[in-house]
Design an enzyme around this catalytic site. Sequence first.
Site, PDB file in Angstrom:
ATOM      1  N   GLY A  19     -39.055   3.238   7.134  1.00  0.00           N
ATOM      2  CA  GLY A  19     -39.505   2.193   8.017  1.00  0.00           C
ATOM      3  C   GLY A  19     -38.819   2.283   9.388  1.00  0.00           C
ATOM      4  O   GLY A  19     -37.642   2.551   9.432  1.00  0.00           O
ATOM      5  N   ASP A  20     -39.151   1.270  10.390  1.00  0.00           N
ATOM      6  CA  ASP A  20     -38.355   1.107  11.251  1.00  0.00           C
ATOM      7  C   ASP A  20     -38.090   2.166  12.236  1.00  0.00           C
ATOM      8  O   ASP A  20     -37.000   2.158  12.762  1.00  0.00           O
ATOM      9  CB  ASP A  20     -37.276   0.023  11.163  1.00  0.00           C
TER      10      ASP A  20
ATOM     11  N   GLY B 177     -39.439   3.393  14.837  1.00  0.00           N
ATOM     12  CA  GLY B 177     -39.783   3.141  16.378  1.00  0.00           C
ATOM     13  C   GLY B 177     -41.288   3.660  16.591  1.00  0.00           C
ATOM     14  O   GLY B 177     -41.692   3.907  17.852  1.00  0.00           O
ATOM     15  N   LYS B 178     -42.126   3.160  15.567  1.00  0.00           N
ATOM     16  CA  LYS B 178     -43.586   3.716  15.640  1.00  0.00           C
ATOM     17  C   LYS B 178     -44.183   2.790  16.831  1.00  0.00           C
ATOM     18  O   LYS B 178     -45.004   3.356  17.575  1.00  0.00           O
ATOM     19  CB  LYS B 178     -44.301   3.366  14.282  1.00  0.00           C
TER      20      LYS B 178
ATOM     21  N   GLY C  59     -43.011  -4.707  11.270  1.00  0.00           N
ATOM     22  CA  GLY C  59     -42.552  -5.430  12.589  1.00  0.00           C
ATOM     23  C   GLY C  59     -42.392  -4.330  13.513  1.00  0.00           C
ATOM     24  O   GLY C  59     -41.524  -3.388  13.273  1.00  0.00           O
ATOM     25  N   HIS C  60     -43.050  -4.281  14.460  1.00  0.00           N
ATOM     26  CA  HIS C  60     -43.327  -3.251  15.540  1.00  0.00           C
ATOM     27  C   HIS C  60     -42.654  -3.775  16.698  1.00  0.00           C
ATOM     28  O   HIS C  60     -43.296  -4.640  17.383  1.00  0.00           O
ATOM     29  CB  HIS C  60     -44.604  -2.360  15.601  1.00  0.00           C
TER      30      HIS C  60
ATOM     31  N   GLN D 141     -44.971   0.717   7.787  1.00  0.00           N
ATOM     32  CA  GLN D 141     -44.179   1.004   6.905  1.00  0.00           C
ATOM     33  C   GLN D 141     -43.816   2.490   7.161  1.00  0.00           C
ATOM     34  O   GLN D 141     -43.795   3.139   8.344  1.00  0.00           O
ATOM     35  CB  GLN D 141     -44.539   0.704   5.506  1.00  0.00           C
TER      36      GLN D 141
ATOM     37  N   THR E  39     -37.074  -6.705  12.176  1.00  0.00           N
ATOM     38  CA  THR E  39     -37.803  -7.264  12.939  1.00  0.00           C
ATOM     39  C   THR E  39     -38.722  -8.550  12.378  1.00  0.00           C
ATOM     40  O   THR E  39     -39.006  -9.641  12.995  1.00  0.00           O
ATOM     41  CB  THR E  39     -38.873  -6.323  13.523  1.00  0.00           C
TER      42      THR E  39
ATOM     43  N   PRO F 254     -29.887  -7.441   7.910  1.00  0.00           N
ATOM     44  CA  PRO F 254     -29.274  -6.055   8.453  1.00  0.00           C
ATOM     45  C   PRO F 254     -29.805  -4.949   7.771  1.00  0.00           C
ATOM     46  O   PRO F 254     -29.995  -5.156   6.539  1.00  0.00           O
ATOM     47  CB  PRO F 254     -27.595  -6.455   8.199  1.00  0.00           C
ATOM     48  N   ARG F 255     -30.144  -4.025   8.716  1.00  0.00           N
ATOM     49  CA  ARG F 255     -30.398  -2.605   7.785  1.00  0.00           C
ATOM     50  C   ARG F 255     -29.467  -1.719   7.387  1.00  0.00           C
ATOM     51  O   ARG F 255     -28.459  -1.745   8.044  1.00  0.00           O
ATOM     52  CB  ARG F 255     -31.305  -1.869   8.897  1.00  0.00           C
TER      53      ARG F 255
ATOM     54  N   GLY G 137     -36.978   9.298  22.277  1.00  0.00           N
ATOM     55  CA  GLY G 137     -36.712   7.891  22.802  1.00  0.00           C
ATOM     56  C   GLY G 137     -35.037   7.957  23.246  1.00  0.00           C
ATOM     57  O   GLY G 137     -34.188   8.511  22.685  1.00  0.00           O
TER      58      GLY G 137
END
Length: 429
Positions: free
Chosen positions: A13-14, A16-17, A41-42, A228, A303, A308-309, A417
């Site tokens: 996940g996360d 940057g979709k 959370g995008h 996800q 998000t 913290p990831r 990106g």
Amino acid sequence: MSKADVVIGCFYGDEGKGKVIDYLAADADIAVRATGGDNAGHTIKVDGVKYAMHLIPSGILSGHTTGIIGNGVVLNPEVLLKEIDNLTEHGYDVEHYLKISDKTHVILPYHSMLDVALEKVRTSKIGTTGKGIGPSYCDKFERSGLRMEDFYSASFRDKLKELVESRKALLKFYDPDNRDIDKVLDFGTIYETYSSYGQRLRPFVCDTITLLHKALEQNKKVIVEGAQATLLDIDFGSYPYVTSSNPTIGGILTGTGLSASDIGNVYGIIKAYSSRVGEGPYVTELLDATGDRIRELGHEYGTTTGRPRRCGWLDLVTLKYAKRVNGLTALSVNHLDTIGKFDQIRVCVAYDCGGHVTEDFSTNLEFLNRAKPVYKEFPGNFGDISRCTSFEELPDNAKAYIGFIEEYMGIPVKFIGTGADREEMLVRE
Ligand code: GDP
Ligand code: IMO
Ligand code: MG
């Protein structure tokens, strides 16, 4: 007849979709969400304003793209109404551009309570977002779930009552010390609140399956916004440390009503490093200062929950598995700017399991817990790449890094990106 392009997360996940969907939406007629709920959370940055999209497809931010919440989504009406209000305040014509499938399942207050209570009694925690996703999909598959269309049916009150009363008993079983259950799950209050949510959302609800197919027949551009990611998939992820839906290509079909032959490009989204929120195995995780530095440079905080990831190097073994499972046709590599701040960059190219070196991924937990990453090293120090407007302008070190990812994965990197802003994205033809 046109084909639908799909955006899928490749890791945990996360990746940057949201940002890639936002780019693709510039000339898209429809963007549809297929699975998950407000656990997603995008983040998209538009003209300096940061939008955290949880339920409404990010594509709606183009200002001319219809956003569809597909039948595979589990929808919390309270969260959705807040998102609608926020976008409306920012000038978006949500009334016109949002559609919700009549078959989308509704998250009720007891779902998040059960989510939290179940997590509390688990010896091995999953680290869920606490949004009620698992319990809501349980109701769906147990065939008791409340769908959007039920709001407008004569049996709405009876169905809701049966659900609330039976789940209240379940909650008391799992959380016997919680003295608030009767108060929070007072049927009269829930009926009133949800009746009014149903009425407010009524103009958005329709048969989105027909809508999607007609759009393809009329040659319109349709994109699917995955939520996800592959390793969080209930079947193909690191079970039980997963979410309760299929964010992989199969879920894209069952969550929208599109068929396999309706799919065009399948874009796999990755970061130039890796991250994970919640519990579970993570072979390339860095529990040291380098991991902390990735987190700080990449602003890797959830998000949805602000947690913290966990951070680490890129894991190509996992990503090749994601390519196989989803049939990826191309990649988007985000955060090339972030990884380029390191002098040396590492990439995992194989797993060493007690002397047995393999490039084949497995979600078997014993395998993942034993696996040690085998790294290949690349020079970093890309400098400021945020102003680059084409791949050719990137420094040689950055080109070599992307080139290696392409070679290993056997598919092209189409998007790169170079920063969080909408414009900071290189597109290769
Ligand atoms: P999603 O859930 O896959 O849509 O990803 P998130 O939005 O949860 O997390 C991705 C984060 O990375 C967000 O904060 C984005 O603004 C940010 N982001 C995306 N692409 C880039 C990039 O290329 N460079 C930088 N610096 N940030 C990026
Ligand atoms: P996006 O779409 C990262 C993780 C949670 C937890 C596990 C199960 O932004 O990439 P759940 O609440 O779904 O039952 O939690 O899944 N998780 C995510 N991690 N990004 C997400 O979405 C996630 N959605 C769920 O942290 O480990
Ligand atoms: Mg996210």
